[in-house]
Design a protein around this motif. Structure first.
Motif, PDB file in Angstrom:
ATOM      1  N   PRO A 208       0.835  -1.200   0.000  1.00 45.36           N
ATOM      2  CA  PRO A 208       0.000   0.000   0.000  1.00 45.36           C
ATOM      3  C   PRO A 208       0.872   1.253   0.000  1.00 45.36           C
ATOM      4  O   PRO A 208       2.025   1.222   0.444  1.00 45.36           O
ATOM      5  CB  PRO A 208      -0.785  -0.115   1.308  1.00 45.36           C
ATOM      6  N   ALA A 209       0.332   2.348  -0.473  1.00 42.50           N
ATOM      7  CA  ALA A 209       1.080   3.603  -0.494  1.00 42.50           C
ATOM      8  C   ALA A 209       1.507   4.026   0.898  1.00 42.50           C
ATOM      9  O   ALA A 209       2.603   4.556   1.086  1.00 42.50           O
ATOM     10  CB  ALA A 209       0.241   4.702  -1.125  1.00 42.50           C
ATOM     11  N   GLY A 210       0.666   3.818   1.880  1.00 45.00           N
ATOM     12  CA  GLY A 210       0.952   4.226   3.249  1.00 45.00           C
ATOM     13  C   GLY A 210       1.192   3.042   4.163  1.00 45.00           C
ATOM     14  O   GLY A 210       1.669   2.016   3.698  1.00 45.00           O
ATOM     15  N   PRO A 211       0.864   3.193   5.447  1.00 48.03           N
ATOM     16  CA  PRO A 211       0.027   4.278   5.958  1.00 48.03           C
ATOM     17  C   PRO A 211       0.801   5.581   6.146  1.00 48.03           C
ATOM     18  O   PRO A 211       2.001   5.573   6.392  1.00 48.03           O
ATOM     19  CB  PRO A 211      -0.452   3.746   7.312  1.00 48.03           C
ATOM     20  N   PHE A 212       0.053   6.666   5.994  1.00 47.76           N
ATOM     21  CA  PHE A 212       0.564   7.992   6.295  1.00 47.76           C
ATOM     22  C   PHE A 212      -0.152   8.522   7.529  1.00 47.76           C
ATOM     23  O   PHE A 212      -1.266   8.104   7.848  1.00 47.76           O
ATOM     24  CB  PHE A 212       0.331   8.938   5.116  1.00 47.76           C
ATOM     25  N   SER A 213       0.486   9.454   8.195  1.00 46.85           N
ATOM     26  CA  SER A 213      -0.133  10.075   9.365  1.00 46.85           C
ATOM     27  C   SER A 213      -1.132  11.136   8.920  1.00 46.85           C
ATOM     28  O   SER A 213      -1.044  11.674   7.808  1.00 46.85           O
ATOM     29  CB  SER A 213       0.935  10.721  10.256  1.00 46.85           C
ATOM     30  N   LEU A 214      -2.068  11.458   9.798  1.00 47.48           N
ATOM     31  CA  LEU A 214      -3.006  12.531   9.486  1.00 47.48           C
ATOM     32  C   LEU A 214      -2.281  13.869   9.351  1.00 47.48           C
ATOM     33  O   LEU A 214      -2.723  14.732   8.590  1.00 47.48           O
ATOM     34  CB  LEU A 214      -4.096  12.613  10.548  1.00 47.48           C
ATOM     35  N   LYS A 215      -1.178  14.040  10.052  1.00 45.70           N
ATOM     36  CA  LYS A 215      -0.397  15.271   9.884  1.00 45.70           C
ATOM     37  C   LYS A 215       0.060  15.413   8.444  1.00 45.70           C
ATOM     38  O   LYS A 215      -0.057  16.492   7.842  1.00 45.70           O
ATOM     39  CB  LYS A 215       0.812  15.269  10.825  1.00 45.70           C
ATOM     40  N   GLU A 216       0.591  14.325   7.882  1.00 51.73           N
ATOM     41  CA  GLU A 216       1.037  14.358   6.488  1.00 51.73           C
ATOM     42  C   GLU A 216      -0.142  14.571   5.548  1.00 51.73           C
ATOM     43  O   GLU A 216      -0.044  15.328   4.567  1.00 51.73           O
ATOM     44  CB  GLU A 216       1.753  13.050   6.157  1.00 51.73           C
ATOM     45  N   GLU A 217      -1.248  13.902   5.849  1.00 49.64           N
ATOM     46  CA  GLU A 217      -2.398  14.004   4.957  1.00 49.64           C
ATOM     47  C   GLU A 217      -3.017  15.392   5.012  1.00 49.64           C
ATOM     48  O   GLU A 217      -3.439  15.941   3.980  1.00 49.64           O
ATOM     49  CB  GLU A 217      -3.435  12.943   5.316  1.00 49.64           C
ATOM     50  N   LYS A 218      -3.077  15.974   6.196  1.00 49.07           N
ATOM     51  CA  LYS A 218      -3.618  17.323   6.324  1.00 49.07           C
ATOM     52  C   LYS A 218      -2.794  18.318   5.520  1.00 49.07           C
ATOM     53  O   LYS A 218      -3.327  19.300   4.981  1.00 49.07           O
ATOM     54  CB  LYS A 218      -3.646  17.739   7.799  1.00 49.07           C
ATOM     55  N   ALA A 219      -1.501  18.078   5.421  1.00 52.83           N
ATOM     56  CA  ALA A 219      -0.621  18.991   4.706  1.00 52.83           C
ATOM     57  C   ALA A 219      -0.656  18.778   3.194  1.00 52.83           C
ATOM     58  O   ALA A 219      -0.480  19.737   2.431  1.00 52.83           O
ATOM     59  CB  ALA A 219       0.817  18.828   5.204  1.00 52.83           C
ATOM     60  N   CYS A 220      -0.896  17.535   2.756  1.00 54.26           N
ATOM     61  CA  CYS A 220      -0.703  17.200   1.343  1.00 54.26           C
ATOM     62  C   CYS A 220      -1.988  16.937   0.573  1.00 54.26           C
ATOM     63  O   CYS A 220      -2.011  17.112  -0.654  1.00 54.26           O
ATOM     64  CB  CYS A 220       0.202  15.975   1.232  1.00 54.26           C
ATOM     65  N   ASN A 221      -3.043  16.512   1.232  1.00 59.33           N
ATOM     66  CA  ASN A 221      -4.291  16.202   0.538  1.00 59.33           C
ATOM     67  C   ASN A 221      -5.038  17.510   0.269  1.00 59.33           C
ATOM     68  O   ASN A 221      -5.439  18.204   1.199  1.00 59.33           O
ATOM     69  CB  ASN A 221      -5.138  15.275   1.405  1.00 59.33           C
ATOM     70  N   PRO A 222      -5.245  17.890  -1.001  1.00 58.15           N
ATOM     71  CA  PRO A 222      -5.823  19.207  -1.299  1.00 58.15           C
ATOM     72  C   PRO A 222      -7.266  19.376  -0.845  1.00 58.15           C
ATOM     73  O   PRO A 222      -7.739  20.507  -0.700  1.00 58.15           O
ATOM     74  CB  PRO A 222      -5.714  19.299  -2.826  1.00 58.15           C
ATOM     75  N   TYR A 223      -7.971  18.286  -0.605  1.00 53.40           N
ATOM     76  CA  TYR A 223      -9.358  18.377  -0.166  1.00 53.40           C
ATOM     77  C   TYR A 223      -9.437  18.405   1.351  1.00 53.40           C
ATOM     78  O   TYR A 223     -10.262  19.114   1.930  1.00 53.40           O
ATOM     79  CB  TYR A 223     -10.161  17.212  -0.750  1.00 53.40           C
ATOM     80  N   LEU A 224      -8.542  17.694   1.997  1.00 48.42           N
ATOM     81  CA  LEU A 224      -8.495  17.735   3.458  1.00 48.42           C
ATOM     82  C   LEU A 224      -7.933  19.070   3.937  1.00 48.42           C
ATOM     83  O   LEU A 224      -8.280  19.543   5.009  1.00 48.42           O
ATOM     84  CB  LEU A 224      -7.637  16.577   3.985  1.00 48.42           C
ATOM     85  N   SER A 225      -7.080  19.693   3.137  1.00 47.10           N
ATOM     86  CA  SER A 225      -6.457  20.956   3.546  1.00 47.10           C
ATOM     87  C   SER A 225      -7.280  22.181   3.162  1.00 47.10           C
ATOM     88  O   SER A 225      -6.890  23.312   3.483  1.00 47.10           O
ATOM     89  CB  SER A 225      -5.056  21.081   2.930  1.00 47.10           C
ATOM     90  N   ALA A 226      -8.398  21.982   2.485  1.00 44.39           N
ATOM     91  CA  ALA A 226      -9.252  23.117   2.125  1.00 44.39           C
ATOM     92  C   ALA A 226      -9.661  23.880   3.378  1.00 44.39           C
ATOM     93  O   ALA A 226     -10.023  23.288   4.386  1.00 44.39           O
ATOM     94  CB  ALA A 226     -10.482  22.635   1.374  1.00 44.39           C
ATOM     95  N   LYS A 227      -9.592  25.199   3.310  1.00 48.33           N
ATOM     96  CA  LYS A 227      -9.817  26.037   4.496  1.00 48.33           C
ATOM     97  C   LYS A 227     -11.290  26.256   4.804  1.00 48.33           C
ATOM     98  O   LYS A 227     -11.645  26.594   5.926  1.00 48.33           O
ATOM     99  CB  LYS A 227      -9.108  27.381   4.323  1.00 48.33           C
ATOM    100  N   ASN A 228     -12.143  26.096   3.820  1.00 45.65           N
ATOM    101  CA  ASN A 228     -13.567  26.308   4.046  1.00 45.65           C
ATOM    102  C   ASN A 228     -14.354  25.545   2.977  1.00 45.65           C
ATOM    103  O   ASN A 228     -13.776  24.976   2.036  1.00 45.65           O
ATOM    104  CB  ASN A 228     -13.923  27.795   4.041  1.00 45.65           C
ATOM    105  N   LEU A 229     -15.671  25.545   3.129  1.00 46.09           N
ATOM    106  CA  LEU A 229     -16.522  24.802   2.207  1.00 46.09           C
ATOM    107  C   LEU A 229     -16.393  25.326   0.788  1.00 46.09           C
ATOM    108  O   LEU A 229     -16.354  24.540  -0.175  1.00 46.09           O
ATOM    109  CB  LEU A 229     -17.980  24.884   2.675  1.00 46.09           C
ATOM    110  N   THR A 230     -16.304  26.626   0.629  1.00 42.73           N
ATOM    111  CA  THR A 230     -16.182  27.211  -0.710  1.00 42.73           C
ATOM    112  C   THR A 230     -14.915  26.726  -1.400  1.00 42.73           C
ATOM    113  O   THR A 230     -14.938  26.381  -2.588  1.00 42.73           O
ATOM    114  CB  THR A 230     -16.175  28.743  -0.627  1.00 42.73           C
ATOM    115  N   GLU A 231     -13.820  26.666  -0.655  1.00 45.32           N
ATOM    116  CA  GLU A 231     -12.569  26.194  -1.236  1.00 45.32           C
ATOM    117  C   GLU A 231     -12.666  24.718  -1.601  1.00 45.32           C
ATOM    118  O   GLU A 231     -12.148  24.294  -2.651  1.00 45.32           O
ATOM    119  CB  GLU A 231     -11.410  26.432  -0.265  1.00 45.32           C
ATOM    120  N   LEU A 232     -13.338  23.928  -0.773  1.00 47.56           N
ATOM    121  CA  LEU A 232     -13.530  22.519  -1.101  1.00 47.56           C
ATOM    122  C   LEU A 232     -14.347  22.385  -2.380  1.00 47.56           C
ATOM    123  O   LEU A 232     -14.017  21.580  -3.259  1.00 47.56           O
ATOM    124  CB  LEU A 232     -14.221  21.790   0.053  1.00 47.56           C
ATOM    125  N   GLU A 233     -15.404  23.167  -2.496  1.00 48.75           N
ATOM    126  CA  GLU A 233     -16.234  23.137  -3.707  1.00 48.75           C
ATOM    127  C   GLU A 233     -15.410  23.488  -4.945  1.00 48.75           C
ATOM    128  O   GLU A 233     -15.525  22.827  -5.998  1.00 48.75           O
ATOM    129  CB  GLU A 233     -17.403  24.116  -3.565  1.00 48.75           C
TER     130      GLU A 233
END
Length: 238
Positions: A208-233
């Protein structure tokens, strides 16, 4: 807790099922059994007789082997009470805020609507392990099939609120698919490149690619790092 990922439906849907075992009691479970044969083979190799089958949601590629494995191992199937009518062979119903004990290892149940209505996360806080089904993948998130983008946003915020050192285990191998948007949206940020290099090394070895930590994912996943709903949209193209 021991965690063994199992690739199922390889080359088509690239699902991950997981065999997990509480080291103290020896009690074990299968998470999201997509395909029976590789799971049975792994259980035999590890000399495991799983007592439970834990489902994150009802989709066929996460529950297709529920009944076969239940009959073979005499396992009890555990899933969200609100999805009871759609989970094959459900024996034990759980709800958000409840705790399910795998031997001496407790799991917190977290509602995570969006991909489906009734999706749950399995969070083993003592072991810093989170099983995200089809809500969160490496560098991307699940499609919104039944819920709304607002519900998906809420579910992602629940994940972001968990400790940074939690390792997460997704329901599919979609890392290289997610890499395109992660690199584009981050303008090829060094942390995303480092993440992807590690993932590619693992995948090249059949892991598998990971596992990765949520710290890494919060920094690198563009949807998890979205600052608000508008940015996610915007990032999802809504």
């Amino acid at each position: 807790m021991e965690i063994k990922p199992i690739l199922c439906r390889a080359g088509t849907m690239d699902n991950y099922a997981y065999v997990i075992r509480d080291e103290k009691s020896g009690i074990s479970a299968i998470i999201d059994p997509s395909e029976a044969a590789p799971i049975i083979e792994t259980c035999h190799q590890l000399n495991i007789q799983p007592e439970y089958i834990l489902n994150t949601h009802h989709h066929f590629d996460h529950t297709d082997s529920n009944l076969e494995l239940k009959a073979l191992f005499h396992a009890r199937i555990v899933g969200n009470a609100s999805d009871a009518h759609r989970i094959p062979g459900l024996d034990i119903e759980v709800k958000e805020g409840e705790t399910f004990n795998l031997g001496e290892t407790p799991a917190q149940i977290i509602n995570a609507d969006g991909h489906t209505i009734g999706h749950i996360l399995w969070y083993f806080s003592q072991d810093k392990a989170l099983f995200t089904g089809d809500v969160l993948f490496n560098l991307c998130i699940g499609g919104i099939f039944e819920g709304t983008i607002e519900q998906m946003w809420t579910s992602l915020q629940k994940i972001k609120a968990l400790p940074d050192d939690v390792m997460f285990y997704p329901g599919h191998e979609y890392t290289l698919y997610g890499a395109r948007d992660a690199l584009r949206i981050s303008n090829n940020a060094p942390e995303v490149i480092k993440y992807l290099e590690q993932a590619q090394r693992n995948i090249a070895q059949g892991l598998p690619a990971g596992p990765f930590s949520l710290k890494e994912e919060k920094a690198c996943n563009p949807y998890l790092s979205a600052k608000n709903l508008t940015e996610l949209e915007q990032r999802l193209g809504y």
